[in-house]
Design an enzyme around this catalytic site. Structure first.
Site, PDB file in Angstrom:
ATOM      1  N   HIS A 195      61.646  47.682  81.300  1.00  0.00           N
ATOM      2  CA  HIS A 195      62.535  48.065  80.201  1.00  0.00           C
ATOM      3  C   HIS A 195      62.706  49.581  80.148  1.00  0.00           C
ATOM      4  O   HIS A 195      63.830  50.088  80.057  1.00  0.00           O
ATOM      5  CB  HIS A 195      62.005  47.544  78.866  1.00  0.00           C
ATOM      6  CG  HIS A 195      62.781  48.051  77.688  1.00  0.00           C
ATOM      7  ND1 HIS A 195      64.083  47.657  77.435  1.00  0.00           N
ATOM      8  CD2 HIS A 195      62.462  48.943  76.717  1.00  0.00           C
ATOM      9  CE1 HIS A 195      64.518  48.275  76.345  1.00  0.00           C
ATOM     10  NE2 HIS A 195      63.566  49.058  75.897  1.00  0.00           N
ATOM     11  N   GLU A 235      65.763  42.987  70.445  1.00  0.00           N
ATOM     12  CA  GLU A 235      64.747  43.390  71.411  1.00  0.00           C
ATOM     13  C   GLU A 235      63.718  42.270  71.471  1.00  0.00           C
ATOM     14  O   GLU A 235      63.134  41.902  70.450  1.00  0.00           O
ATOM     15  CB  GLU A 235      64.076  44.708  70.996  1.00  0.00           C
ATOM     16  CG  GLU A 235      65.009  45.904  71.162  1.00  0.00           C
ATOM     17  CD  GLU A 235      64.333  47.250  70.924  1.00  0.00           C
ATOM     18  OE1 GLU A 235      63.298  47.289  70.237  1.00  0.00           O
ATOM     19  OE2 GLU A 235      64.855  48.253  71.440  1.00  0.00           O
ATOM     20  N   GLN A 281      71.533  54.437  66.779  1.00  0.00           N
ATOM     21  CA  GLN A 281      70.340  54.982  67.432  1.00  0.00           C
ATOM     22  C   GLN A 281      70.690  56.123  68.387  1.00  0.00           C
ATOM     23  O   GLN A 281      70.030  57.163  68.411  1.00  0.00           O
ATOM     24  CB  GLN A 281      69.654  53.841  68.198  1.00  0.00           C
ATOM     25  CG  GLN A 281      68.275  54.143  68.751  1.00  0.00           C
ATOM     26  CD  GLN A 281      67.658  52.926  69.468  1.00  0.00           C
ATOM     27  OE1 GLN A 281      68.293  51.880  69.607  1.00  0.00           O
ATOM     28  NE2 GLN A 281      66.441  53.065  69.921  1.00  0.00           N
ATOM     29  N   TYR A 293      56.373  50.893  73.616  1.00  0.00           N
ATOM     30  CA  TYR A 293      57.479  50.953  74.584  1.00  0.00           C
ATOM     31  C   TYR A 293      56.831  50.720  75.932  1.00  0.00           C
ATOM     32  O   TYR A 293      56.869  51.555  76.809  1.00  0.00           O
ATOM     33  CB  TYR A 293      58.093  52.357  74.463  1.00  0.00           C
ATOM     34  CG  TYR A 293      59.386  52.632  75.189  1.00  0.00           C
ATOM     35  CD1 TYR A 293      60.527  51.880  74.954  1.00  0.00           C
ATOM     36  CD2 TYR A 293      59.470  53.699  76.096  1.00  0.00           C
ATOM     37  CE1 TYR A 293      61.711  52.177  75.597  1.00  0.00           C
ATOM     38  CE2 TYR A 293      60.655  53.998  76.736  1.00  0.00           C
ATOM     39  CZ  TYR A 293      61.777  53.233  76.476  1.00  0.00           C
ATOM     40  OH  TYR A 293      62.958  53.540  77.116  1.00  0.00           O
ATOM     41  N   GLU A 306      60.391  40.985  71.898  1.00  0.00           N
ATOM     42  CA  GLU A 306      59.058  41.580  71.830  1.00  0.00           C
ATOM     43  C   GLU A 306      58.046  40.555  71.341  1.00  0.00           C
ATOM     44  O   GLU A 306      58.398  39.491  70.844  1.00  0.00           O
ATOM     45  CB  GLU A 306      59.030  42.775  70.842  1.00  0.00           C
ATOM     46  CG  GLU A 306      60.008  43.884  71.186  1.00  0.00           C
ATOM     47  CD  GLU A 306      59.734  45.197  70.451  1.00  0.00           C
ATOM     48  OE1 GLU A 306      58.606  45.377  69.938  1.00  0.00           O
ATOM     49  OE2 GLU A 306      60.651  46.030  70.395  1.00  0.00           O
TER      50      GLU A 306
END
Ligand code: MN
Length: 424
Positions: A141, A207, A248, A136, A209
């Protein structure tokens, strides 16, 4: 760093200037087709390079590899040879493709079997990962999420600038580009509702990434230091770490992500080696407050990788919804790996390490619909006149990435996934 591979080199295989796979890249992947069992490959231009055929033709002799390294469903066997082994292999492939080298070039029959048009093959999941960790590590973000769910004054939690925060994800649901996902179902409880309901996620999100994959690490009880980490990192790929924000949001307290995250993570099929990325290293952000000694590092450990995320509606055109860059990471891979193993946790061959959503400081540089639509309050206007707060059934999410300087472009290809409606 590999000194042998030159930016001025050209191949006898024709490669367009815009290709992600010039002779300077030499990524690794696995493919199959009706004519080919799964096998290990590299890529140049529009061709996969069949390493099984190259090995059979004695073109990869003397490097310590055997047939089981190439005649296989995953890169794992090849990766067992570690950084020195895969580096020698990559340099040998480069040699064989150089315009000055006639070994393969002069054998047209063999070259035709070695170079397989990428459009004729199916790329497979490249690496078998037993473990998947998601970090993370993008400050913007983490800040945006903190603003959306807490308050802008205390957007970053107190630990964030001291620890590369992460959690253990689910390796079994890492899928390769091209494989569809089914909209997940689960428990949701909007803030206004008294009790949870069950059904398809309404807040399905991507997301943006990257992921890196590891060589065999150290035994349980030992740690990898930041200045050793490069030797344990094989390479990187693009990574869409899907999220069902409503599932989530209800489940994550107190133990963190679970069913809102573990239904799928999509990876691009070509692994770009750390060696190929070396010339795109840049300094990272100043880390203030000062990190603990085990997280200190030297040299340029961040990388300048342009990242695009695109939504393509069913039968529609591509809409770029975000353009970010891997350089926006606060914590680099060396720090992530050092932190992951500082307690003695063993890093294993093929472990997948997600960067976390990568968002840049400006609007237009965000790596999730959660941020792009600011939790649904600023819908994204698509070229067909529709809007997106989150993702719809039939949408295809595409991520692309490349490094570019005046001499060379090293690309990642793409990761592409279509969303199917939830099962009945
Ligand atoms: Mn993630």
């Amino acid at each position: 760093m590999s000194s042998k591979i030159s930016n001025s080199a050209n191949s006898w295989v024709e490669v367009s200037k815009k290709s992600d796979f010039p002779i300077q890249n030499i990524p690794f992947g696995v493919f199959q087709s009706p004519n080919h069992s799964p096998r290990v490959a590299s890529a140049i231009g529009d061709f996969a390079i069949d390493l099984k055929v190259l090995f059979e033709a004695n073109m990869l002799n003397g490097l310590g590899f055997d047939m089981s390294d190439f005649d296989t469903n995953f890169l794992n066997n090849m990766m067992r040879h570690g950084k020195s082994g895969t580096r020698k292999l990559r340099e040998r492939i480069y040699d064989l493709l150089l315009d000055s080298n006639i070994e393969l070039q002069s054998n047209q029959e063999l070259a035709k079997r070695v170079l397989v048009p990428i459009q004729d093959i199916e790329m497979m999941l490249p690496i078998e990962s037993r473990d998947y960790t998601d970090f993370y590590s993008s400050e913007q973000h983490a800040f945006n999420v903190g603003c959306l769910f807490r308050d802008p004054e205390n957007a970053l939690l107190p630990n964030w600038k001291h620890i590369p925060v992460g959690y253990h994800g689910r390796a079994s649901s890492i899928i390769v580009s091209g494989q569809d996902i089914v909209r997940p179902k689960g428990q949701k409880k909007p803030p206004t509702a008294e009790v949870p309901t069950f059904g398809p996620s309404n807040l399905l999100d991507f997301e943006l990434e990257t992921v890196f994959f590891t060589y065999q690490g150290k035994p349980l009880g030992e740690s990898i230091k930041t200045d050793e980490a490069d030797d344990y990192i094989f390479g990187m790929a693009l990574f869409n770490d899907w999220s069902a924000r409503d599932i989530q949001g209800w489940e994550y307290v107190p133990l963190g992500p679970f069913l809102g995250k573990n239904f799928a993570s999509s990876v691009s099929p070509w692994i770009v080696t750390l060696d190929a990325l070396e010339q795109f290293r840049i300094p990272g952000p100043k880390q203030e407050p000062k990190v603990l000694p085990y997280l200190e590092y030297s040299g340029d450990k961040h990388i300048d990788i342009n990242l695009d995320v695109i939504i393509q509606p069913e039968n529609g055109e591509e809409n770029i919804v975000g353009q970010s860059n891997y350089k926006y990471m606060y914590w680099n891979m060396n720090q992530q790996l050092a932190h992951h193993s500082v307690n003695g946790c063993n890093i294993c061959l093929g472990d997948a390490m997600g960067s976390g959503t990568i968002s840049g400081p400006n609007e237009g540089e965000y790596g999730s619909m959660l941020e792009i639509s600011w939790k649904g309050t600023k819908p994204f206007k698509m070229s067909d006149g529709t809007e997106r707060k989150f993702l719809q059934d039939g949408d295809t999410v595409i991520m692309r990435g490349n490094c570019q300087n005046s001499d060379v472009r090293i690309g990642f290809g793409e990761v592409r996934t279509k969303i199917l409606p939830a099962n009945d």
